[in-house]
Design a protein around this motif. Structure first.
Motif, PDB file in Angstrom:
ATOM      1  N   LYS A  74       1.773  11.603  -9.803  1.00  0.00           N
ATOM      2  CA  LYS A  74       1.158  12.917  -9.626  1.00  0.00           C
ATOM      3  C   LYS A  74       2.197  14.025  -9.737  1.00  0.00           C
ATOM      4  O   LYS A  74       1.966  15.055 -10.391  1.00  0.00           O
ATOM      5  CB  LYS A  74       0.455  12.969  -8.268  1.00  0.00           C
ATOM      6  CG  LYS A  74      -0.307  14.250  -8.011  1.00  0.00           C
ATOM      7  CD  LYS A  74      -1.007  14.194  -6.663  1.00  0.00           C
ATOM      8  CE  LYS A  74      -1.753  15.495  -6.390  1.00  0.00           C
ATOM      9  NZ  LYS A  74      -2.423  15.464  -5.063  1.00  0.00           N
ATOM     10  N   GLU A  75       3.360  13.815  -9.111  1.00  0.00           N
ATOM     11  CA  GLU A  75       4.416  14.813  -9.185  1.00  0.00           C
ATOM     12  C   GLU A  75       4.944  14.953 -10.618  1.00  0.00           C
ATOM     13  O   GLU A  75       5.227  16.073 -11.082  1.00  0.00           O
ATOM     14  CB  GLU A  75       5.547  14.443  -8.226  1.00  0.00           C
ATOM     15  CG  GLU A  75       5.175  14.571  -6.757  1.00  0.00           C
ATOM     16  CD  GLU A  75       6.293  14.122  -5.849  1.00  0.00           C
ATOM     17  OE1 GLU A  75       7.315  13.628  -6.381  1.00  0.00           O
ATOM     18  OE2 GLU A  75       6.150  14.254  -4.615  1.00  0.00           O
ATOM     19  N   GLU A  76       5.080  13.804 -11.315  1.00  0.00           N
ATOM     20  CA  GLU A  76       5.530  13.872 -12.719  1.00  0.00           C
ATOM     21  C   GLU A  76       4.519  14.624 -13.568  1.00  0.00           C
ATOM     22  O   GLU A  76       4.896  15.432 -14.440  1.00  0.00           O
ATOM     23  CB  GLU A  76       5.741  12.462 -13.265  1.00  0.00           C
ATOM     24  CG  GLU A  76       6.968  11.763 -12.696  1.00  0.00           C
ATOM     25  CD  GLU A  76       7.145  10.387 -13.280  1.00  0.00           C
ATOM     26  OE1 GLU A  76       6.249   9.954 -14.060  1.00  0.00           O
ATOM     27  OE2 GLU A  76       8.150   9.726 -12.978  1.00  0.00           O
ATOM     28  N   GLU A  77       3.223  14.342 -13.357  1.00  0.00           N
ATOM     29  CA  GLU A  77       2.198  15.055 -14.108  1.00  0.00           C
ATOM     30  C   GLU A  77       2.219  16.543 -13.793  1.00  0.00           C
ATOM     31  O   GLU A  77       2.088  17.389 -14.703  1.00  0.00           O
ATOM     32  CB  GLU A  77       0.825  14.457 -13.780  1.00  0.00           C
ATOM     33  CG  GLU A  77      -0.332  15.081 -14.519  1.00  0.00           C
ATOM     34  CD  GLU A  77      -0.293  14.814 -16.015  1.00  0.00           C
ATOM     35  OE1 GLU A  77      -0.952  15.552 -16.754  1.00  0.00           O
ATOM     36  OE2 GLU A  77       0.418  13.864 -16.430  1.00  0.00           O
ATOM     37  N   GLU A  78       2.415  16.873 -12.527  1.00  0.00           N
ATOM     38  CA  GLU A  78       2.502  18.285 -12.147  1.00  0.00           C
ATOM     39  C   GLU A  78       3.726  18.942 -12.769  1.00  0.00           C
ATOM     40  O   GLU A  78       3.656  20.086 -13.248  1.00  0.00           O
ATOM     41  CB  GLU A  78       2.543  18.409 -10.620  1.00  0.00           C
ATOM     42  CG  GLU A  78       1.228  18.076  -9.942  1.00  0.00           C
ATOM     43  CD  GLU A  78       1.325  18.168  -8.434  1.00  0.00           C
ATOM     44  OE1 GLU A  78       2.459  18.374  -7.936  1.00  0.00           O
ATOM     45  OE2 GLU A  78       0.298  18.028  -7.761  1.00  0.00           O
ATOM     46  N   ALA A  99       0.830  -1.211   0.000  1.00  0.00           N
ATOM     47  CA  ALA A  99       0.000   0.000   0.000  1.00  0.00           C
ATOM     48  C   ALA A  99       0.861   1.256   0.000  1.00  0.00           C
ATOM     49  O   ALA A  99       0.562   2.241  -0.711  1.00  0.00           O
ATOM     50  CB  ALA A  99      -0.930  -0.017   1.213  1.00  0.00           C
ATOM     51  N   GLU A 100       1.964   1.214   0.763  1.00  0.00           N
ATOM     52  CA  GLU A 100       2.869   2.362   0.777  1.00  0.00           C
ATOM     53  C   GLU A 100       3.545   2.546  -0.580  1.00  0.00           C
ATOM     54  O   GLU A 100       3.709   3.677  -1.051  1.00  0.00           O
ATOM     55  CB  GLU A 100       3.918   2.160   1.870  1.00  0.00           C
ATOM     56  CG  GLU A 100       4.843   3.346   2.068  1.00  0.00           C
ATOM     57  CD  GLU A 100       5.828   3.135   3.192  1.00  0.00           C
ATOM     58  OE1 GLU A 100       6.686   4.007   3.396  1.00  0.00           O
ATOM     59  OE2 GLU A 100       5.741   2.075   3.861  1.00  0.00           O
ATOM     60  N   ARG A 101       3.888   1.411  -1.200  1.00  0.00           N
ATOM     61  CA  ARG A 101       4.518   1.505  -2.523  1.00  0.00           C
ATOM     62  C   ARG A 101       3.545   2.083  -3.552  1.00  0.00           C
ATOM     63  O   ARG A 101       3.914   2.932  -4.377  1.00  0.00           O
ATOM     64  CB  ARG A 101       4.983   0.117  -2.976  1.00  0.00           C
ATOM     65  CG  ARG A 101       5.808   0.122  -4.255  1.00  0.00           C
ATOM     66  CD  ARG A 101       6.011  -1.286  -4.770  1.00  0.00           C
ATOM     67  NE  ARG A 101       4.760  -1.904  -5.146  1.00  0.00           N
ATOM     68  CZ  ARG A 101       4.101  -1.655  -6.283  1.00  0.00           C
ATOM     69  NH1 ARG A 101       4.607  -0.789  -7.160  1.00  0.00           N
ATOM     70  NH2 ARG A 101       2.973  -2.259  -6.542  1.00  0.00           N
ATOM     71  N   LYS A 102       2.267   1.626  -3.470  1.00  0.00           N
ATOM     72  CA  LYS A 102       1.270   2.158  -4.390  1.00  0.00           C
ATOM     73  C   LYS A 102       1.043   3.648  -4.151  1.00  0.00           C
ATOM     74  O   LYS A 102       0.916   4.428  -5.101  1.00  0.00           O
ATOM     75  CB  LYS A 102      -0.042   1.397  -4.234  1.00  0.00           C
ATOM     76  CG  LYS A 102       0.001  -0.026  -4.762  1.00  0.00           C
ATOM     77  CD  LYS A 102      -1.350  -0.697  -4.612  1.00  0.00           C
ATOM     78  CE  LYS A 102      -1.330  -2.118  -5.175  1.00  0.00           C
ATOM     79  NZ  LYS A 102      -2.641  -2.789  -5.007  1.00  0.00           N
ATOM     80  N   ALA A 103       1.013   4.011  -2.872  1.00  0.00           N
ATOM     81  CA  ALA A 103       0.837   5.433  -2.557  1.00  0.00           C
ATOM     82  C   ALA A 103       2.017   6.253  -3.077  1.00  0.00           C
ATOM     83  O   ALA A 103       1.834   7.349  -3.639  1.00  0.00           O
ATOM     84  CB  ALA A 103       0.665   5.613  -1.056  1.00  0.00           C
ATOM     85  N   GLU A 104       3.240   5.714  -2.891  1.00  0.00           N
ATOM     86  CA  GLU A 104       4.412   6.416  -3.411  1.00  0.00           C
ATOM     87  C   GLU A 104       4.393   6.497  -4.934  1.00  0.00           C
ATOM     88  O   GLU A 104       4.783   7.519  -5.518  1.00  0.00           O
ATOM     89  CB  GLU A 104       5.684   5.714  -2.931  1.00  0.00           C
ATOM     90  CG  GLU A 104       5.942   5.853  -1.437  1.00  0.00           C
ATOM     91  CD  GLU A 104       7.198   5.123  -1.002  1.00  0.00           C
ATOM     92  OE1 GLU A 104       7.778   4.407  -1.858  1.00  0.00           O
ATOM     93  OE2 GLU A 104       7.571   5.245   0.177  1.00  0.00           O
ATOM     94  N   GLU A 105       3.940   5.389  -5.577  1.00  0.00           N
ATOM     95  CA  GLU A 105       3.865   5.395  -7.043  1.00  0.00           C
ATOM     96  C   GLU A 105       2.842   6.419  -7.525  1.00  0.00           C
ATOM     97  O   GLU A 105       3.095   7.159  -8.487  1.00  0.00           O
ATOM     98  CB  GLU A 105       3.483   3.994  -7.534  1.00  0.00           C
ATOM     99  CG  GLU A 105       3.448   3.842  -9.046  1.00  0.00           C
ATOM    100  CD  GLU A 105       4.811   3.959  -9.686  1.00  0.00           C
ATOM    101  OE1 GLU A 105       4.872   4.211 -10.906  1.00  0.00           O
ATOM    102  OE2 GLU A 105       5.826   3.797  -8.969  1.00  0.00           O
ATOM    103  N   GLU A 106       1.685   6.460  -6.844  1.00  0.00           N
ATOM    104  CA  GLU A 106       0.682   7.456  -7.214  1.00  0.00           C
ATOM    105  C   GLU A 106       1.200   8.869  -6.984  1.00  0.00           C
ATOM    106  O   GLU A 106       0.975   9.766  -7.805  1.00  0.00           O
ATOM    107  CB  GLU A 106      -0.596   7.221  -6.409  1.00  0.00           C
ATOM    108  CG  GLU A 106      -1.328   5.936  -6.770  1.00  0.00           C
ATOM    109  CD  GLU A 106      -2.551   5.725  -5.912  1.00  0.00           C
ATOM    110  OE1 GLU A 106      -2.795   6.569  -5.024  1.00  0.00           O
ATOM    111  OE2 GLU A 106      -3.261   4.724  -6.122  1.00  0.00           O
ATOM    112  N   GLN A 107       1.923   9.044  -5.878  1.00  0.00           N
ATOM    113  CA  GLN A 107       2.499  10.354  -5.606  1.00  0.00           C
ATOM    114  C   GLN A 107       3.544  10.732  -6.641  1.00  0.00           C
ATOM    115  O   GLN A 107       3.615  11.887  -7.084  1.00  0.00           O
ATOM    116  CB  GLN A 107       3.106  10.372  -4.199  1.00  0.00           C
ATOM    117  CG  GLN A 107       3.661  11.706  -3.750  1.00  0.00           C
ATOM    118  CD  GLN A 107       2.595  12.744  -3.547  1.00  0.00           C
ATOM    119  OE1 GLN A 107       1.430  12.413  -3.387  1.00  0.00           O
ATOM    120  NE2 GLN A 107       2.983  14.008  -3.540  1.00  0.00           N
TER     121      GLN A 107
END
Length: 570
Positions: A501-505, A490-498
């Motif tokens: 998100k940061e790459e998209e930003e 779950a932490e890895r998925k959260a980090e991947e989503e983050q």
């Protein structure tokens, strides 16, 4: 005859005063400390008189509601009406005494009109919730978003829909006067703990909870007991008056609660409070646990297998106040055990839990105990940690004493389910004693204790017991490993989503910066063109005989006469 000169000295005897004895009426600072004392009962100021009360009850319901919300409740929460006592008297500041008197007045109304009318229909409970729980029940004890042991979810699991049904005040908040700015004021707030309400308002709300508990009405319990978490959380406030009011309110709430609420709500709330980063909250929660043990001993005795490990962890806290409260609370909860054989040894056992050097003293107390009564899970939860620690000592004689106690205790276990949680604690240590101790008689005693414990666990022989325990330990380890892997996933998925998100930003920011750069370039080019046009026009004007208005620059006329230097026949 003796002569007297200027150098003659004389010694004059002075009677020494006897030291004054301190009479018994003078108390030391330690004996008058407020902690643990019982606060005096709150008394009303306006409705305490029968005539004033009868006059209020003669009003219709709308007038009663208006006066409650615009007079008594603001006074209770720290707001004072400017001309309430008449136009001749000036505005008076709110004090703890005035807030307590207003809280007592509201409690009197609850007694006369009913808690459901005053707290729910009039909307008083909604204002208390807004004052004490501005961020919701899940944010207490430092469990707000991104903080605490259970971020945002510790109290939400405890505060179920059944236990907190009385706190659903969504329908009552519409009638609250808009001029009460308690939820938006920032004066006197405890900003370090994220409090958004004034200290006076929180103190008044806690005084109101205490006044409701002092009524002794069972009808107020569903509205007051769910706010125990808020009262304990305010024990860590930076304001001393709020801390005192919170402590008194928590004492009153626990005293007025039904004993059967201890297992379902009070003890879980106390366990959650022990995760708070504030040491005062921990100390207050441990004191309330000792109070619960005194008021509901039978219910607390059933929870000893869960209470003892939790409270024992607080014995080693860095704050001496928490350590002291943990020892007193541990002794109080252990004394709820009704086994007459173990009861004399409980003080020594509790002392050994908090002081490992005295483990053998507790084992000696247990050696002198003759087990006659049935041994249940609560008794085992008291004895097994000490016996497990005694089996780990280097002295072989002390190990033998622990083995004797285990053998005597195992013969009277009422069911295998009672001893099953403590099998992994004792069986491996007994097996180690059987295999490693060099003295044969001690090995025989340990083997006998291991066989008795195996039968108590419901197994036919030692190997089956060890196999079952190892299998249970393996399952627990596998479950824990799975939980850790799930948490990591779950932490890895959260980090991947983050990361996405940061790459998209970053991509959007880069595109925006590129677009802005192009716009700036186009604007600069347009500005250069405009400048070139202005320069070209200026040059043309210099070469032309006509001005911008069309007049001749020599004679000043639109049509030059023959006498003009720039006259042209064309």
């Amino acid at each position: 005859m003796a002569s007297i000169s200027a150098s003659t000295t004389h010694k004059v005897g002075i009677k020494k005063k006897a030291p004054t004895k301190v009479t018994a009426t003078k108390k030391s600072a330690k004996s008058v400390q407020r902690r643990g004392s019982v606060a005096p009962k709150l008394k009303g100021s306006e409705l305490n008189h029968p005539d004033s009360l009868s006059k209020f009850l003669s009003l219709d319901e709308s007038q009663q509601k208006d006066r409650t919300l615009n007079e008594f409740l603001p006074h209770c929460l720290g707001e004072r009406a400017t001309f309430h006592e008449g136009i001749a008297k000036p505005h008076t500041a709110s004090t703890t005494q005035s807030r307590g008197s207003a809280a007592a007045d509201i409690a009197i109304l609850c007694k006369e009109l009913g808690p459901l009318v005053v707290l729910k229909r009039f909307g008083v409970l909604a204002e208390i919730e807004k004052t004490l729980l501005p961020l919701g029940i899940g944010a207490v004890f430092g469990n707000g978003p991104g903080a605490g042991i259970h971020p945002g979810g510790g109290m939400r699991k405890i505060a179920s829909a059944v236990s907190l049904a009385s706190m659903d005040s969504t329908g009552a908040t519409d009638d609250i006067p808009s001029n009460m700015s308690i939820g938006t004021s920032t004066i006197g707030t405890d900003s370090r703990r994220g409090k958004t309400t004034p200290a006076n308002a929180r103190e008044g709300a806690l005084l109101l909870l205490r006044a409701l508990c002092e009524l002794g009405l069972k009808a107020t319990e569903p509205f007051v007991v769910p706010l125990l978490a808020a009262a304990l959380d305010e024990c860590g406030s930076s304001s001393s008056s709020v801390r005192e009011a919170a402590e008194d309110a928590s004492v009153a709430i626990v005293a007025s609660a039904n004993p059967f609420a201890a297992t379902r709500f009070i003890v879980p709330v106390i366990f959650e409070a022990l995760h708070s980063p504030e040491w005062r909250v921990k100390a207050a929660a441990l004191d309330r646990l000792a109070q619960v043990a005194e008021l509901a001993p039978r219910q607390v005795s059933r929870l000893l297998p869960k209470i003892i490990p939790t409270v024992t962890a607080q014995v080693w806290d860095t704050k001496p106040q928490v350590t002291k409260s943990a020892k007193e609370s541990l002794l109080a909860v252990c004394q709820t055990n009704d086994n007459p054989d173990v009861m004399p040894a409980i003080p020594a056992v509790v002392n050994a839990i908090s002081k490992p050097a005295d483990t053998y003293k507790a084992v000696e107390e247990l050696m002198a105990t003759t087990f006659v009564a049935t041994v249940d899970a609560s008794t085992l939860s008291i004895l097994c940690p000490i016996l497990s620690r005694g089996l780990k000592e280097k002295n072989a004689v002390r190990k033998r004493s622990c083995c004797v106690v285990i053998e005597n205790m195992s013969r009277l276990v009422d069911s295998p389910n009672a001893v099953a949680p403590f099998g992994p604690l004792l069986v491996p240590e007994l097996k180690t004693v059987v295999e490693n101790v060099q003295f044969e008689d001690i090995r025989d005693v340990a083997l006998s204790a291991l066989q008795s414990l195996t039968r108590a666990l419901g197994h036919s022989d030692v190997e089956d017991a060890v196999k079952a325990i190892m299998q249970a330990e393996a399952e627990l380890a596998e479950a824990e490993q799975k939980r850790i892997e799930d948490a990591l996933e779950a932490e890895r998925k959260a980090e991947e989503e983050q990361r996405k998100k940061e790459e998209e930003e970053r991509r959007q920011f880069k595109e925006a910066m590129e677009a802005q750069r192009l716009l700036d370039k186009l604007a600069l080019e347009e500005q250069e063109k405009e400048k070139e046009k202005a320069m070209l026009k200026k040059e043309q004007q210099k070469k032309s005989t006509k001005s911008a208005s069309g007049k001749c620059q020599g004679c000043g006329l639109k049509k030059c006469p023959k006498s003009c230097l720039f006259y042209s026949k064309k």
